[in-house]
Scaffold this motif. Structure first.
Motif, PDB file in Angstrom:
ATOM      1  N   PHE A 275      -7.549  -6.834   4.830  1.00 13.98           N
ATOM      2  CA  PHE A 275      -8.357  -5.632   5.028  1.00 13.98           C
ATOM      3  C   PHE A 275      -7.502  -4.469   5.524  1.00 13.98           C
ATOM      4  CE2 PHE A 275     -10.800  -2.974   8.044  1.00 13.98           C
ATOM      5  CZ  PHE A 275     -11.630  -2.354   7.115  1.00 13.98           C
ATOM      6  N   SER A 276      -6.585  -4.746   6.450  1.00 18.15           N
ATOM      7  CA  SER A 276      -5.729  -3.686   6.982  1.00 18.15           C
ATOM      8  C   SER A 276      -4.866  -3.081   5.880  1.00 18.15           C
ATOM      9  CB  SER A 276      -4.833  -4.240   8.099  1.00 18.15           C
ATOM     10  OG  SER A 276      -5.609  -4.740   9.162  1.00 18.15           O
ATOM     11  N   SER A 277      -4.337  -3.935   4.995  1.00 18.34           N
ATOM     12  CA  SER A 277      -3.494  -3.455   3.906  1.00 18.34           C
ATOM     13  C   SER A 277      -4.301  -2.635   2.900  1.00 18.34           C
ATOM     14  CB  SER A 277      -2.828  -4.642   3.201  1.00 18.34           C
ATOM     15  OG  SER A 277      -1.897  -4.214   2.237  1.00 18.34           O
ATOM     16  N   ILE A 278      -5.496  -3.113   2.572  1.00 19.65           N
ATOM     17  CA  ILE A 278      -6.365  -2.382   1.644  1.00 19.65           C
ATOM     18  C   ILE A 278      -6.790  -1.042   2.243  1.00 19.65           C
ATOM     19  CG2 ILE A 278      -8.635  -2.398   0.534  1.00 19.65           C
ATOM     20  CD1 ILE A 278      -8.277  -5.451   0.225  1.00 19.65           C
ATOM     21  N   LEU A 279      -7.148  -1.059   3.517  1.00 16.10           N
ATOM     22  CA  LEU A 279      -7.544   0.188   4.185  1.00 16.10           C
ATOM     23  C   LEU A 279      -6.388   1.174   4.216  1.00 16.10           C
ATOM     24  CD1 LEU A 279      -9.693   1.766   5.769  1.00 16.10           C
ATOM     25  CD2 LEU A 279      -8.874   0.636   7.850  1.00 16.10           C
ATOM     26  N   LEU A 280      -5.176   0.671   4.447  1.00 19.63           N
ATOM     27  CA  LEU A 280      -4.002   1.536   4.458  1.00 19.63           C
ATOM     28  C   LEU A 280      -3.769   2.141   3.074  1.00 19.63           C
ATOM     29  CD1 LEU A 280      -1.552   2.645   6.000  1.00 19.63           C
ATOM     30  CD2 LEU A 280      -0.309   0.547   5.369  1.00 19.63           C
ATOM     31  N   ALA A 281      -3.911   1.314   2.032  1.00 21.51           N
ATOM     32  CA  ALA A 281      -3.727   1.809   0.664  1.00 21.51           C
ATOM     33  C   ALA A 281      -4.746   2.886   0.328  1.00 21.51           C
ATOM     34  CB  ALA A 281      -3.835   0.651  -0.330  1.00 21.51           C
ATOM     35  N   ALA A 282      -5.988   2.671   0.719  1.00 26.37           N
ATOM     36  CA  ALA A 282      -7.042   3.650   0.432  1.00 26.37           C
ATOM     37  C   ALA A 282      -6.859   4.920   1.261  1.00 26.37           C
ATOM     38  CB  ALA A 282      -8.409   3.028   0.705  1.00 26.37           C
ATOM     39  N   ALA A 283      -6.536   4.752   2.546  1.00 33.07           N
ATOM     40  CA  ALA A 283      -6.404   5.916   3.430  1.00 33.07           C
ATOM     41  C   ALA A 283      -5.190   6.763   3.066  1.00 33.07           C
ATOM     42  CB  ALA A 283      -6.297   5.452   4.878  1.00 33.07           C
ATOM     43  N   LEU A 284      -4.075   6.126   2.740  1.00 31.28           N
ATOM     44  CA  LEU A 284      -2.879   6.878   2.361  1.00 31.28           C
ATOM     45  C   LEU A 284      -3.126   7.685   1.090  1.00 31.28           C
ATOM     46  CD1 LEU A 284      -0.012   4.301   3.029  1.00 31.28           C
ATOM     47  CD2 LEU A 284      -0.428   6.432   4.257  1.00 31.28           C
ATOM     48  N   PHE A 285      -3.750   7.028   0.115  1.00 32.81           N
ATOM     49  CA  PHE A 285      -4.035   7.746  -1.122  1.00 32.81           C
ATOM     50  C   PHE A 285      -5.026   8.878  -0.875  1.00 32.81           C
ATOM     51  CE2 PHE A 285      -6.731   8.460  -4.819  1.00 32.81           C
ATOM     52  CZ  PHE A 285      -5.787   8.789  -5.776  1.00 32.81           C
ATOM     53  N   GLY A 286      -6.100   8.587  -0.155  1.00 37.97           N
ATOM     54  CA  GLY A 286      -7.103   9.607   0.112  1.00 37.97           C
ATOM     55  C   GLY A 286      -6.525  10.802   0.856  1.00 37.97           C
ATOM     56  N   THR A 287      -5.677  10.525   1.841  1.00 35.91           N
ATOM     57  CA  THR A 287      -5.055  11.607   2.607  1.00 35.91           C
ATOM     58  C   THR A 287      -4.144  12.457   1.727  1.00 35.91           C
ATOM     59  OG1 THR A 287      -5.121  10.273   4.633  1.00 35.91           O
ATOM     60  CG2 THR A 287      -3.600  12.143   4.593  1.00 35.91           C
TER      61      THR A 287
ATOM     62  N   PRO B  88       0.816  -1.232   0.000  1.00 37.89           N
ATOM     63  CA  PRO B  88       0.000   0.000   0.000  1.00 37.89           C
ATOM     64  C   PRO B  88       0.839   1.267   0.000  1.00 37.89           C
ATOM     65  CG  PRO B  88      -0.115  -1.094   2.136  1.00 37.89           C
ATOM     66  CD  PRO B  88       0.552  -2.047   1.203  1.00 37.89           C
ATOM     67  N   LEU B  89       1.991   1.246   0.666  1.00 34.53           N
ATOM     68  CA  LEU B  89       2.852   2.422   0.684  1.00 34.53           C
ATOM     69  C   LEU B  89       3.358   2.753  -0.718  1.00 34.53           C
ATOM     70  CD1 LEU B  89       4.959   1.755   3.913  1.00 34.53           C
ATOM     71  CD2 LEU B  89       3.288   3.573   3.585  1.00 34.53           C
TER      72      LEU B  89
END
Length: 252
Positions: free
Chosen positions: A108-120, A28-29
């Motif tokens: 789920f944690s990895s997907i959420l991190l990918a989405a949250a990092l991009f969104g932020t 995700p990073l």
């Protein structure tokens, strides 16, 4: 007999300082960083950028899920040819449930991190986002829910046939997902599990942007029904298979 929480804690400890944990952190990073860097000068509209990012995540997930499932299976194979999973027949359901929960939680944690990092980054660094952070959280839920079936599928393939077949099918699944995003997928994608994640997030992005889609055009209802039914059916079938499984030879 070991309890499910105890087994789950043991499985968590096994992932410390392993590539399994690293993959879920780095993927995700890297994805968010690469896309944000490109979007900083890309002329696309904001909605198209978000849709493209989520589509790429959806297309990449079949390969990534195959990789992490095969890693989890190989870890058990190397630790004693699956004896840690098969030594207690009466506790097999708990052992399998623990492994499955671990994979789903990490996924789920990895997907959420990918989405949250991009969104932020898209919102606060590039200043281009208009959908809000809840949109990305819901996107992570959609991606996770629509790929649960793939964890069951690749868990079975990795345990039964080994790493090679699982990763090969995962790569093919990613290519199929990308292909079915085109007009070739119309009328077909609801029946192909590899296409669910990319298609559902595409529909979600379009509707969240205020563009109405008829059920006939999106096929979201059909896809959601088939996805839910297939996942619910696969759960007991996978447990039943694991109860009867006797391991595989070391050369597979």
């Amino acid at each position: 007999m070991a309890s499910l929480p105890g087994l789950f804690k043991a499985d968590l400890l096994k992932t410390r300082h392993t590539p399994f944990l690293l993959v879920h952190l780095l993927a995700p990073l890297i994805a968010a960083a690469v896309f944000l860097a490109y979007y900083s000068y890309s002329p696309w509209s904001a909605a198209d950028k978000v849709q493209a990012y989520l589509q790429v995540l959806g297309c990449a997930l079949p390969t990534l899920i195959a990789l992490v499932c095969s890693m989890a299976a190989e870890q058990e194979a190397l630790a004693g040819h699956f004896q840690g999973m098969l030594a207690l027949p009466a506790g097999r359901a708990r052992v399998y449930a623990s492994k499955l929960l671990l994979l789903l939680l990490y996924g789920f944690s990895s997907i959420l991190l990918a989405a949250a990092l991009f969104g932020t980054g898209f919102r606060y660094i590039l200043g281009q986002d208009s959908l809000g952070m809840p949109f990305y959280c819901y996107s992570a839920l959609i991606l996770s829910g629509s790929t649960a079936f793939l964890y069951l599928l690749h868990g079975f393939i990795s345990l039964r046939f080994g790493r090679g077949p699982s990763i090969g099918i995962g790569i093919a699944g990613s290519l199929i997902a990308a292909l079915l995003l085109t007009g070739l997928g119309e009328g077909l994608w609801p029946y192909i599990p590899f296409a669910w994640a990319a298609r559902f997030t595409s529909i979600w992005t379009v509707t969240s942007s205020g563009i109405p889609l008829s059920p006939a055009a999106s096929q979201a209802d059909t896809g959601a029904l088939i996805c839910a039914a297939a996942t619910i059916l696969a759960v007991p079938l996978s447990f039943l298979w694991f109860q009867r499984w006797e391991g595989r030879s070391a050369d597979n």
